[in-house]
Design a protein around this motif. Structure first.
Motif, PDB file in Angstrom:
ATOM      1  N   GLU A 142     -25.284 -24.901 -38.520  1.00  0.00           N
ATOM      2  CA  GLU A 142     -24.932 -23.521 -38.834  1.00  0.00           C
ATOM      3  C   GLU A 142     -25.753 -22.543 -37.992  1.00  0.00           C
ATOM      4  OE1 GLU A 142     -23.551 -26.123 -41.942  1.00  0.00           O
ATOM      5  OE2 GLU A 142     -25.532 -25.858 -40.998  1.00  0.00           O
ATOM      6  N   GLU A 143     -27.057 -22.862 -37.860  1.00  0.00           N
ATOM      7  CA  GLU A 143     -27.916 -21.990 -37.072  1.00  0.00           C
ATOM      8  C   GLU A 143     -27.508 -21.996 -35.598  1.00  0.00           C
ATOM      9  OE1 GLU A 143     -32.653 -21.609 -35.842  1.00  0.00           O
ATOM     10  OE2 GLU A 143     -32.001 -23.111 -37.322  1.00  0.00           O
ATOM     11  N   LEU A 144     -27.189 -23.173 -35.077  1.00  0.00           N
ATOM     12  CA  LEU A 144     -26.764 -23.288 -33.681  1.00  0.00           C
ATOM     13  C   LEU A 144     -25.415 -22.613 -33.448  1.00  0.00           C
ATOM     14  CD1 LEU A 144     -27.838 -26.985 -32.993  1.00  0.00           C
ATOM     15  CD2 LEU A 144     -28.934 -24.911 -32.118  1.00  0.00           C
ATOM     16  N   ARG A 154     -32.785 -28.575 -35.649  1.00  0.00           N
ATOM     17  CA  ARG A 154     -31.972 -27.373 -35.816  1.00  0.00           C
ATOM     18  C   ARG A 154     -30.735 -27.725 -36.622  1.00  0.00           C
ATOM     19  NH1 ARG A 154     -32.928 -23.692 -31.549  1.00  0.00           N
ATOM     20  NH2 ARG A 154     -31.469 -22.323 -32.651  1.00  0.00           N
ATOM     21  N   LYS A 187     -24.287 -19.920 -34.898  1.00  0.00           N
ATOM     22  CA  LYS A 187     -24.465 -18.482 -34.781  1.00  0.00           C
ATOM     23  C   LYS A 187     -25.018 -18.100 -33.415  1.00  0.00           C
ATOM     24  CE  LYS A 187     -25.331 -17.732 -39.715  1.00  0.00           C
ATOM     25  NZ  LYS A 187     -26.318 -17.303 -40.706  1.00  0.00           N
ATOM     26  N   GLU A 188     -25.820 -19.019 -32.825  1.00  0.00           N
ATOM     27  CA  GLU A 188     -26.477 -18.703 -31.578  1.00  0.00           C
ATOM     28  C   GLU A 188     -25.618 -19.017 -30.356  1.00  0.00           C
ATOM     29  OE1 GLU A 188     -30.643 -19.810 -29.222  1.00  0.00           O
ATOM     30  OE2 GLU A 188     -30.326 -20.452 -31.304  1.00  0.00           O
ATOM     31  N   PHE A 189     -24.871 -20.144 -30.387  1.00  0.00           N
ATOM     32  CA  PHE A 189     -24.126 -20.600 -29.203  1.00  0.00           C
ATOM     33  C   PHE A 189     -22.598 -20.556 -29.345  1.00  0.00           C
ATOM     34  CE2 PHE A 189     -28.290 -22.733 -29.009  1.00  0.00           C
ATOM     35  CZ  PHE A 189     -28.702 -22.342 -27.743  1.00  0.00           C
ATOM     36  N   GLN A 190     -22.094 -20.019 -30.425  1.00  0.00           N
ATOM     37  CA  GLN A 190     -20.661 -19.781 -30.626  1.00  0.00           C
ATOM     38  C   GLN A 190     -19.838 -20.977 -31.141  1.00  0.00           C
ATOM     39  OE1 GLN A 190     -19.390 -16.740 -30.643  1.00  0.00           O
ATOM     40  NE2 GLN A 190     -21.410 -15.982 -30.086  1.00  0.00           N
TER      41      GLN A 190
END
Length: 384
Positions: free
Chosen positions: A12-14, A9, A16-19
């Motif tokens: 950047e993707e994480l 992962r 957006k998902e976990f703040q």
């Protein structure tokens, strides 16, 4: 987060998902790689935490040092010895570093370890000697009715026990044992001058020393408080040895009080014609009756100035000793009780036993005895 990045992962993707921000995630991953040994271009978490740990420990040490420094104030003046400080270090060494304790208390670390090594061997030779000396000092102090201070105790140790010891050491051991001499009280006026009387001139002029007995006698009056009222004491003192050669006591201060003391001195000493009798200008000593008694006995009256204690200093010195060593330490219910105590002090203690600095720490009787022996030996030698 680190495991997810390692699984593929992106930060950047994480984010957006976990703040958390992508940058924070990258920092976490980098630090995890350093801790796991996957990279060597930075400090591990343990290495990063060392300065913080040291700062925390230094803060604790500073607080401990401040507490110990404040604790020094709890050491009393007499307890500030190295012995007490070493005992404190020994009691606290399990909680604080010995070097820190020694530095704060102002002693050396090597000194503490040397002291600790000695504890297993028992008291030192000097400590044992101090204990023995303190026992002898206590006995001499009690024998003097707790009157003597360090100078006279020192003389007792030298002459009676044959112990050679410094006077400062005696004073230190007495102070440590809570032993001390006595000091005098405040007095009241007993000299009442007769302004109409013609007083004798001053034949002594503060030169109280005499080359032989019965050359210069000094006299004065003091008082002893009792529950029945004052008991008055008149004395006659020989300037040669400071011995009380005549005394009288009564519940009044009339002229017969001082004539009785003079009569006793004349009876005991059998002086030749011309002995000087020196006193203050009290009305008893300037009276006609006293003058006649002196004339009959061949005694030359002498008086000092009114209100000047130095003109009769050696008698005042005797009264100071009597007051602080006997009168101030006792309560007398009757005059008879006071008379017995004063008699015992003069004839039993002062004349025969009490060491006098003017006599080289010899009692008046002993001083006269030794002077008589020396004069006899010198006479025998001259005759031979």
């Amino acid at each position: 987060m680190v495991e997810l990045v390692r699984a593929g992962r992106s930060p950047e993707e994480l984010a957006k998902e976990f703040q958390p921000s992508a940058q924070s995630i990258r920092v976490w991953v980098r630090q995890a790689d350093l801790d796991d040994g996957r990279r060597q271009d930075g400090l591990t978490s343990a290495e990063r935490g060392e300065p913080a740990r040291l700062r925390r420990e230094n803060k604790i040490l500073r607080e401990e040092k401040e507490n110990l420094a404040q604790g020094r104030g709890f050491l009393r003046a007499g307890d500030g010895s190295a012995e007490m400080k070493f005992r404190l270090i020994h009691a606290e060494k399990d909680h604080h570093d010995v070097s820190l304790l020694a530095r704060v208390l102002g002693v050396s670390r090597q000194g503490y370890y040397a002291w600790a090594a000695r504890q297993g061997r028992g008291p030192s030779t000097r400590t044992r000697r101090d204990a023995e000396l303190t026992g002898r000092i206590r006995e001499h102090h009690q024998a003097s009715d707790e009157i003597y201070g360090a100078p006279r105790i020192h003389a007792d140790l030298r002459e009676i026990d044959g112990i050679r010891v410094g006077r400062k050491r005696v004073a230190r051991l007495m102070r440590r044992a809570g032993l001390a001499g006595v000091s005098r009280r405040k007095g009241c006026r007993t000299t009442i001058a007769d302004r109409q009387a013609v007083a004798a001139s001053d034949l002594v002029k503060r030169k109280f020393s005499a080359v032989e007995p019965n050359r210069i006698w000094t006299a004065d009056i003091t008082y002893v408080p009792t529950w029945q009222g004052f008991l008055y004491l008149a004395v006659v003192l020989d300037g040669f040895s400071r011995r009380i050669v005549g005394w009288a006591m009564a519940e009044h201060m009339r002229t017969e009080l001082v004539t009785d003391a003079l009569a006793m001195a004349i009876h005991q000493r059998r002086p030749g014609v011309g002995v000087i009798h020196h006193s203050d200008k009290g009305s008893q000593y300037t009276s006609i009756a006293f003058g006649r008694r002196c004339e009959q006995a061949g005694v030359r009256p002498s008086t000092g100035r009114t209100g000047t204690c130095f003109d009769n200093a050696i008698t005042e010195s005797f009264f100071a000793s009597l007051e602080c060593e006997l009168i101030d330490r006792r309560t007398f219910r009757t005059r008879s009780e006071a008379e017995r105590a004063v008699f015992g002090y003069i004839e039993g203690f002062y004349n025969r036993r009490r060491r006098h600095s003017a006599n080289g720490q010899l009692s008046p009787v002993e001083y006269e005895h030794r002077q008589t022996l020396e004069n006899t030996q010198e006479g025998d030698y001259a005759a031979a």
